[in-house]
Write a protein that holds these residues in place. Structure first.
Motif, PDB file in Angstrom:
ATOM      1  N   LYS A 286      21.606  -5.819 127.028  1.00 56.98           N
ATOM      2  CA  LYS A 286      20.801  -4.962 127.903  1.00 56.98           C
ATOM      3  C   LYS A 286      21.389  -4.904 129.311  1.00 56.98           C
ATOM      4  CE  LYS A 286      16.359  -5.438 125.500  1.00 56.98           C
ATOM      5  NZ  LYS A 286      14.972  -5.975 125.565  1.00 56.98           N
ATOM      6  N   LEU A 287      21.976  -6.006 129.776  1.00 59.11           N
ATOM      7  CA  LEU A 287      22.658  -5.991 131.068  1.00 59.11           C
ATOM      8  C   LEU A 287      23.761  -4.942 131.078  1.00 59.11           C
ATOM      9  CD1 LEU A 287      23.164  -9.839 131.691  1.00 59.11           C
ATOM     10  CD2 LEU A 287      21.456  -8.362 132.784  1.00 59.11           C
ATOM     11  N   VAL A 288      24.505  -4.880 129.975  1.00 62.59           N
ATOM     12  CA  VAL A 288      25.638  -3.960 129.881  1.00 62.59           C
ATOM     13  C   VAL A 288      25.158  -2.517 129.805  1.00 62.59           C
ATOM     14  CG1 VAL A 288      27.630  -3.285 128.493  1.00 62.59           C
ATOM     15  CG2 VAL A 288      27.080  -5.716 128.785  1.00 62.59           C
ATOM     16  N   THR A 289      24.267  -2.242 128.866  1.00 58.23           N
ATOM     17  CA  THR A 289      23.855  -0.846 128.676  1.00 58.23           C
ATOM     18  C   THR A 289      23.116  -0.314 129.902  1.00 58.23           C
ATOM     19  OG1 THR A 289      21.801  -1.524 127.547  1.00 58.23           O
ATOM     20  CG2 THR A 289      23.741  -1.116 126.173  1.00 58.23           C
TER      21      THR A 289
ATOM     22  N   GLY B  94      19.642  -1.003 123.920  1.00 63.19           N
ATOM     23  CA  GLY B  94      19.858   0.139 124.792  1.00 63.19           C
ATOM     24  C   GLY B  94      21.111   0.939 124.524  1.00 63.19           C
ATOM     25  N   PHE B  95      21.843   0.600 123.473  1.00 62.12           N
ATOM     26  CA  PHE B  95      23.018   1.410 123.138  1.00 62.12           C
ATOM     27  C   PHE B  95      22.580   2.813 122.717  1.00 62.12           C
ATOM     28  CE2 PHE B  95      25.013  -2.799 122.607  1.00 62.12           C
ATOM     29  CZ  PHE B  95      26.245  -2.578 123.215  1.00 62.12           C
ATOM     30  N   ASP B  96      23.462   3.777 122.931  1.00 65.80           N
ATOM     31  CA  ASP B  96      23.184   5.167 122.581  1.00 65.80           C
ATOM     32  C   ASP B  96      23.526   5.488 121.124  1.00 65.80           C
ATOM     33  OD1 ASP B  96      22.418   6.210 125.292  1.00 65.80           O
ATOM     34  OD2 ASP B  96      24.407   5.426 125.752  1.00 65.80           O
ATOM     35  N   GLY B  97      24.047   4.523 120.419  1.00 62.00           N
ATOM     36  CA  GLY B  97      24.402   4.678 119.016  1.00 62.00           C
ATOM     37  C   GLY B  97      25.284   3.535 118.593  1.00 62.00           C
TER      38      GLY B  97
END
Length: 363
Positions: free
Chosen positions: A82-85, A165-168
């Motif tokens: 989540k920190l990354v996305t 939270g990745f977009d895919g």
């Protein structure tokens, strides 16, 4: 004709340009395979890419055999990602998670168990462990009744990716990893429904892709292949009919895009005289096709102009040039990559590469 700097619809996403960041292992997570704040900074610096494909992410402890590589099988890892996305999205970027099962390329020193694969084979050379290099071990063949569990691991990791939270997601099916070990005939010697004929050898890939697409949506699911030449000892005696069949099988699933890493005779990382398979696969896969490996600006635009590719993913140029899109647009010089820092654990050679605007200010 579109340029590299025009937007593109990829399933559920519309990316702002066609300069994608290819997946690249960097080894900056913790020993528990949890992403770090430094990783968030690294990816955020590169948020101007049309789409970031993350480094390969372990979908299970069984499938992850690289020191300090990140995972996506538990809650702590989801929270780390989540920190990354969030950092990427705050910069206006898009990022998908590449899901990774290494198969016979794992090592018991990292996983605590014998590697698994399509058949009882071993990767040539040595594995990286926390204690240095160790010879790869002979894998045990996955039993047919174990395969649904592996498919379920992909689905679990895909759900976790969306929760993070990745977009895919992207299913890693190339570079000699587990699915590639099922696809190609010098690694797959099975006599059951997952071996022998091309239809059987592509079965695991199709099952995983369909299951992930059903779980999170085909428009957020993609696949990566390396269809020409040998990678980590995995090869095929007749790749064209194999990968034509793969393209035919993936097309009706409606995935967001298919990425092909295609080596050339003069490749910097992998070289081969086996012809590119994209011209043979393109007529059978109607969705967006993304090509990768040793591209520069002119070659990339030429493949867009011909209709062979819809976008290009760049690997090492993005390591040393966080603002690669701007540099390509302006035909500015590229920073060289510091090879000795590719897999170290610090910020050097990771988050300290200057952007073009910083170089101009210093000058």
């Amino acid at each position: 004709m579109p340029t590299l700097f025009d937007p593109l619809a990829l399933g559920a996403l519309t990316i702002p340009n066609r300069v994608m960041m290819a997946p690249m292992t960097r080894g900056r997570a913790t020993r528990d395979h949890v992403p770090t704040e430094m990783m968030a900074e690294y990816y955020a610096q590169r948020a101007s890419a049309g789409l970031i494909i993350s480094e390969a992410i372990g979908l299970s402890r069984q499938g992850l055999g690289w020191p300090y590589a990140p995972g996506l099988w538990n809650d702590a890892q989801v929270e780390g990602w989540k920190l990354v996305t969030n950092s990427v999205h705050d910069r206006g970027g898009l990022i998908v998670a590449q899901l990774w099962h290494m198969g016979r390329m794992t090592h018991s020193a990292l996983t605590g168990e014998q590697p698994v694969s399509s058949s009882a084979t071993a990767t040539p050379g040595d594995a990286y462990t926390y204690d240095g290099k160790e010879p790869y071990e002979v894998a045990r063949p996955l039993a047919a009744e174990e395969i649904p569990g592996v498919v379920a691991d992909y689905v679990h990791a895909a759900h976790n990716a969306i929760a993070a939270g990745f977009d895919g997601v992207q299913i890693h099916a190339g570079n000699g990893q587990l699915i590639d070990q099922f696809l190609r005939d010098n690694a797959n010697f099975r006599t059951d429904a997952y071996g022998g004929s091309i239809a059987n050898r592509i079965r695991l890939l199709v099952e995983v892709t369909q299951a992930v697409a059903d779980a999170i949506g085909a428009g957020r699911t993609s696949v990566r292949l390396s269809p020409n030449g040998e990678t980590y000892g995995v090869d095929d005696s007749d790749p064209t009919p194999l990968f034509e069949a793969v393209a035919i099988a993936l097309d009706p699933i409606g995935i967001s895009f298919l990425e092909l890493k295609e080596a050339s005779p003069t490749g910097t990382f992998v070289s081969t005289d086996v012809p590119r398979q994209s011209p043979m696969m393109r007529p059978h896969f109607k969705g967006p096709l993304v090509l990768n490996s040793d591209y520069d600006l002119d070659r990339a635009q030429a493949d867009l102009d011909s209709g062979l590719a819809d976008a290009i993913s760049f690997g090492r140029p993005f390591l040393a040039n966080p603002d690669l899109v701007q540099r390509l647009r302006e035909r500015a010089p590229l920073n060289p990559t510091r090879e000795e820092t590719l897999y170290t654990q610090g910020a050097e050679g990771y988050t300290d590469y200057p952007a073009l605007d910083e170089e101009i200010a210093v000058a």
